[in-house]
Design a protein around this motif. Structure first.
Motif, PDB file in Angstrom:
ATOM      1  N   ALA A   1       0.880  -1.381  -0.288  1.00 38.26           N
ATOM      2  CA  ALA A   1       0.048  -0.159  -0.274  1.00 38.26           C
ATOM      3  C   ALA A   1       1.228   1.396  -0.339  1.00 38.26           C
ATOM      4  N   VAL A   2       2.633   1.306   0.885  1.00 35.87           N
ATOM      5  CA  VAL A   2       2.881   2.197   0.339  1.00 35.87           C
ATOM      6  C   VAL A   2       3.276   2.136  -0.724  1.00 35.87           C
ATOM      7  N   GLN A   3       3.383   1.650  -1.677  1.00 31.51           N
ATOM      8  CA  GLN A   3       4.488   1.531  -2.755  1.00 31.51           C
ATOM      9  C   GLN A   3       3.380   1.899  -3.529  1.00 31.51           C
ATOM     10  N   ASN A   4       2.510   1.578  -3.467  1.00 28.36           N
ATOM     11  CA  ASN A   4       1.284   2.043  -4.590  1.00 28.36           C
ATOM     12  C   ASN A   4       0.208   3.499  -4.023  1.00 28.36           C
ATOM     13  N   PHE A   5       1.275   4.114  -3.219  1.00 31.54           N
ATOM     14  CA  PHE A   5       0.230   5.464  -2.831  1.00 31.54           C
ATOM     15  C   PHE A   5      -0.283   6.026  -3.548  1.00 31.54           C
ATOM     16  N   ARG A   6      -0.744   6.762  -4.013  1.00 30.01           N
ATOM     17  CA  ARG A   6      -1.177   7.561  -4.960  1.00 30.01           C
ATOM     18  C   ARG A   6      -0.806   9.381  -4.272  1.00 30.01           C
ATOM     19  N   ALA A   7       0.251   9.977  -5.250  1.00 27.10           N
ATOM     20  CA  ALA A   7       0.202  11.567  -4.304  1.00 27.10           C
ATOM     21  C   ALA A   7      -1.189  12.276  -4.941  1.00 27.10           C
ATOM     22  N   VAL A   8      -0.662  13.447  -4.991  1.00 24.79           N
ATOM     23  CA  VAL A   8      -1.511  15.116  -5.454  1.00 24.79           C
ATOM     24  C   VAL A   8      -0.294  15.850  -5.590  1.00 24.79           C
ATOM     25  N   PRO A   9      -0.308  16.765  -5.976  1.00 25.45           N
ATOM     26  CA  PRO A   9       0.271  17.855  -6.287  1.00 25.45           C
ATOM     27  C   PRO A   9       0.504  18.303  -4.784  1.00 25.45           C
ATOM     28  N   GLN A  10      -0.641  18.700  -4.153  1.00 22.66           N
ATOM     29  CA  GLN A  10      -1.076  19.690  -3.482  1.00 22.66           C
ATOM     30  C   GLN A  10      -0.098  19.127  -2.080  1.00 22.66           C
ATOM     31  N   ASP A  11      -0.051  17.488  -2.038  1.00 20.79           N
ATOM     32  CA  ASP A  11       0.173  16.903  -0.709  1.00 20.79           C
ATOM     33  C   ASP A  11       1.501  17.800  -0.541  1.00 20.79           C
ATOM     34  N   ILE A  12       2.145  17.878   0.740  1.00 20.54           N
ATOM     35  CA  ILE A  12       3.565  18.389   1.489  1.00 20.54           C
ATOM     36  C   ILE A  12       4.310  16.524   2.272  1.00 20.54           C
ATOM     37  N   VAL A  13       5.102  16.343   1.756  1.00 24.75           N
ATOM     38  CA  VAL A  13       6.035  15.346   2.550  1.00 24.75           C
ATOM     39  C   VAL A  13       7.352  16.402   3.858  1.00 24.75           C
ATOM     40  N   ILE A  14       6.998  15.531   5.445  1.00 23.80           N
ATOM     41  CA  ILE A  14       8.578  15.911   6.281  1.00 23.80           C
ATOM     42  C   ILE A  14       8.968  15.231   5.958  1.00 23.80           C
ATOM     43  N   ALA A  15      10.151  14.919   5.854  1.00 26.34           N
ATOM     44  CA  ALA A  15      10.946  13.706   5.528  1.00 26.34           C
ATOM     45  C   ALA A  15      11.487  13.758   6.640  1.00 26.34           C
ATOM     46  N   THR A  16      12.616  12.987   6.988  1.00 23.33           N
ATOM     47  CA  THR A  16      13.489  12.505   8.042  1.00 23.33           C
ATOM     48  C   THR A  16      13.762  11.772   8.878  1.00 23.33           C
ATOM     49  N   TYR A  17      15.187  11.538   9.161  1.00 24.97           N
ATOM     50  CA  TYR A  17      16.028  10.711   9.590  1.00 24.97           C
ATOM     51  C   TYR A  17      15.228   9.789  11.538  1.00 24.97           C
ATOM     52  N   PRO A  18      14.764   8.964  11.583  1.00 17.92           N
ATOM     53  CA  PRO A  18      13.826   8.963  12.766  1.00 17.92           C
ATOM     54  C   PRO A  18      14.997   9.716  13.899  1.00 17.92           C
ATOM     55  N   LYS A  19      13.806  10.589  14.882  1.00 17.19           N
ATOM     56  CA  LYS A  19      14.660  11.854  16.256  1.00 17.19           C
ATOM     57  C   LYS A  19      15.616  12.443  15.665  1.00 17.19           C
ATOM     58  N   ALA A  20      14.873  13.114  14.525  1.00 20.07           N
ATOM     59  CA  ALA A  20      15.946  14.606  14.215  1.00 20.07           C
ATOM     60  C   ALA A  20      14.922  15.028  14.032  1.00 20.07           C
ATOM     61  N   GLY A  21      13.750  15.942  14.616  1.00 17.11           N
ATOM     62  CA  GLY A  21      12.982  16.895  14.790  1.00 17.11           C
ATOM     63  C   GLY A  21      11.736  16.648  13.933  1.00 17.11           C
ATOM     64  N   THR A  22      11.888  15.383  13.505  1.00 13.10           N
ATOM     65  CA  THR A  22      10.508  15.126  12.419  1.00 13.10           C
ATOM     66  C   THR A  22       9.378  16.095  13.695  1.00 13.10           C
ATOM     67  N   THR A  23       9.038  15.559  14.830  1.00 15.78           N
ATOM     68  CA  THR A  23       7.630  15.828  15.339  1.00 15.78           C
ATOM     69  C   THR A  23       7.527  18.237  15.622  1.00 15.78           C
ATOM     70  N   TRP A  24       8.686  18.300  15.483  1.00 17.73           N
ATOM     71  CA  TRP A  24       9.117  20.520  15.608  1.00 17.73           C
ATOM     72  C   TRP A  24       8.400  20.343  14.601  1.00 17.73           C
ATOM     73  N   VAL A  25       9.339  19.715  13.481  1.00 19.07           N
ATOM     74  CA  VAL A  25       8.231  20.662  11.850  1.00 19.07           C
ATOM     75  C   VAL A  25       7.346  19.951  11.671  1.00 19.07           C
ATOM     76  N   GLN A  26       6.557  19.098  11.948  1.00 17.55           N
ATOM     77  CA  GLN A  26       5.001  18.519  12.308  1.00 17.55           C
ATOM     78  C   GLN A  26       4.211  19.676  12.548  1.00 17.55           C
ATOM     79  N   GLU A  27       4.894  20.930  13.667  1.00 18.73           N
ATOM     80  CA  GLU A  27       4.122  21.063  14.276  1.00 18.73           C
ATOM     81  C   GLU A  27       4.260  22.511  13.507  1.00 18.73           C
ATOM     82  N   ILE A  28       5.004  22.688  13.525  1.00 22.66           N
ATOM     83  CA  ILE A  28       5.363  24.170  12.560  1.00 22.66           C
ATOM     84  C   ILE A  28       4.740  24.378  11.689  1.00 22.66           C
ATOM     85  N   VAL A  29       5.124  22.712  10.849  1.00 25.58           N
ATOM     86  CA  VAL A  29       3.877  23.397   9.120  1.00 25.58           C
ATOM     87  C   VAL A  29       2.641  23.348   9.468  1.00 25.58           C
ATOM     88  N   ASP A  30       2.250  22.703  10.079  1.00 26.95           N
ATOM     89  CA  ASP A  30       0.518  22.662  10.154  1.00 26.95           C
ATOM     90  C   ASP A  30       0.469  24.406  10.936  1.00 26.95           C
TER      91      ASP A  30
END
Length: 307
Positions: A39-68
């Motif tokens: 299901a991950v491989q076949n996921f269909r994105a749309v141009p409006q999607d925004i991705v937050i990518a990190t190595y684990p424990k690299a500020g993921t939650t912080w950036v997520q909250e800022i973006v929201d």
């Protein structure tokens, strides 16, 4: 993320069995995550999607909250509409029948969706690249990242058993942890940052000057917010504010998954905490390994900030 039809978020009888690592195209991954990989491989994105990518424990939650907060124009009440893991689903997350898989949560959302992932660039579903989705990648210096990941894996029952600090130190240097080598992860995304709409930012920079980095993310996302809103976002997304906020501190996750009596999800959020963990011998071994793996790259990190 909890299934609504499971009272209390699922069974808490007995100890949850920790997953094992299995290789996915050479990258170690928790076996439970791979149950939903198709299901991950076949996921269909749309141009409006925004991705937050990190190595684990690299500020993921912080950036997520800022973006929201940016997308909600700094409205704190709107950002309390649901726990962070529901507002911004974890793409590859899968944990059996007790929880809704990340792909399933995302299918129920309308655009613009914000999506969290820890996948290295080579495992990211190509749909995000084909759709030219905006991606924010946040990287953290390897020493602090290692320390934070160790404490996280101690309390997170859907991660493999970390062992002792010494054992985990060796695992990290060998890439024998979920998502593999830190070095490969940060370098892989760094190599692609000019080829796709990728904003590559650093944990240490956010810590040093939150408003500067929030403004950088705001501009990247095409938002123009007044200075007073920027001030409010910086205040609401400070470590202390998020640590006390039940919508961002992951206290809603059942204790048989996140045992926050072992370590809180939001533990310290400091730059330089590695000095409280590394022995002199470990620091020397780390530096030798680091120089070898990062040789030839212009990617630079700071392991401490000037006072």
């Amino acid at each position: 993320m909890l299934r609504q039809d499971v009272p209390g978020g699922g069974s808490t009888e007995g100890a949850r069995q920790r997953p094992k690592l299995v290789p996915l195209r050479g990258v170690p991954m928790p076996d439970i995550f791979l149950e939903n990989w198709e299901a991950v491989q076949n996921f269909r994105a749309v141009p409006q999607d925004i991705v937050i990518a990190t190595y684990p424990k690299a500020g993921t939650t912080w950036v997520q909250e800022i973006v929201d907060f940016i997308l909600q124009d700094g409205d704190a009440e709107k950002c309390r509409r649901a726990p962070l893991q529901t507002r911004i689903p974890f793409l590859e997350f899968s944990c059996g029948s007790d929880f809704t898989a990340g792909t399933e949560l995302l299918e129920q959302m309308s655009s613009p969706r914000v999506i969290k992932t820890h996948l290295p660039f080579q495992l990211l579903p190509t749909t995000f690249l084909e759709q030219r989705c905006k991606i924010i990648y946040c990287a953290r210096n390897a020493k602090d990242n290692l320390v934070s990941y160790y404490h996280f894996d101690k309390m997170n029952k859907i991660q493999p058993e970390p062992g002792t600090w010494h054992e985990y130190f060796q695992k990290f240097l060998q890439g024998n942890v979920s998502y593999g080598l830190w070095h490969d992860h940060v370098l892989g995304w760094w190599a692609q940052k000019d080829l796709y709409p990728i904003l590559y930012i650093f944990y240490e920079d956010i810590k040093e000057d939150p408003k500067r980095e929030i403004r950088k993310m705001m501009t990247f996302l095409g938002r123009d917010l007044p200075e007073s809103v920027l001030d409010a976002i910086a205040r609401h997304t400070s470590f202390q504010a998020m640590r006390c906020n039940p919508m961002s501190n992951y206290m809603s996750v059942p204790p048989d998954v996140f045992d926050q009596t072992v370590s809180t999800f939001m533990r310290k959020g400091e730059v330089g905490d590695w000095k409280n963990h590394f022995t002199v011998a470990q620091d020397q071994a780390f530096e030798i390994d680091y120089e070898r793996r990062m040789k030839g790259s212009d990617l630079r990190f700071r392991t401490e900030l000037q006072q």
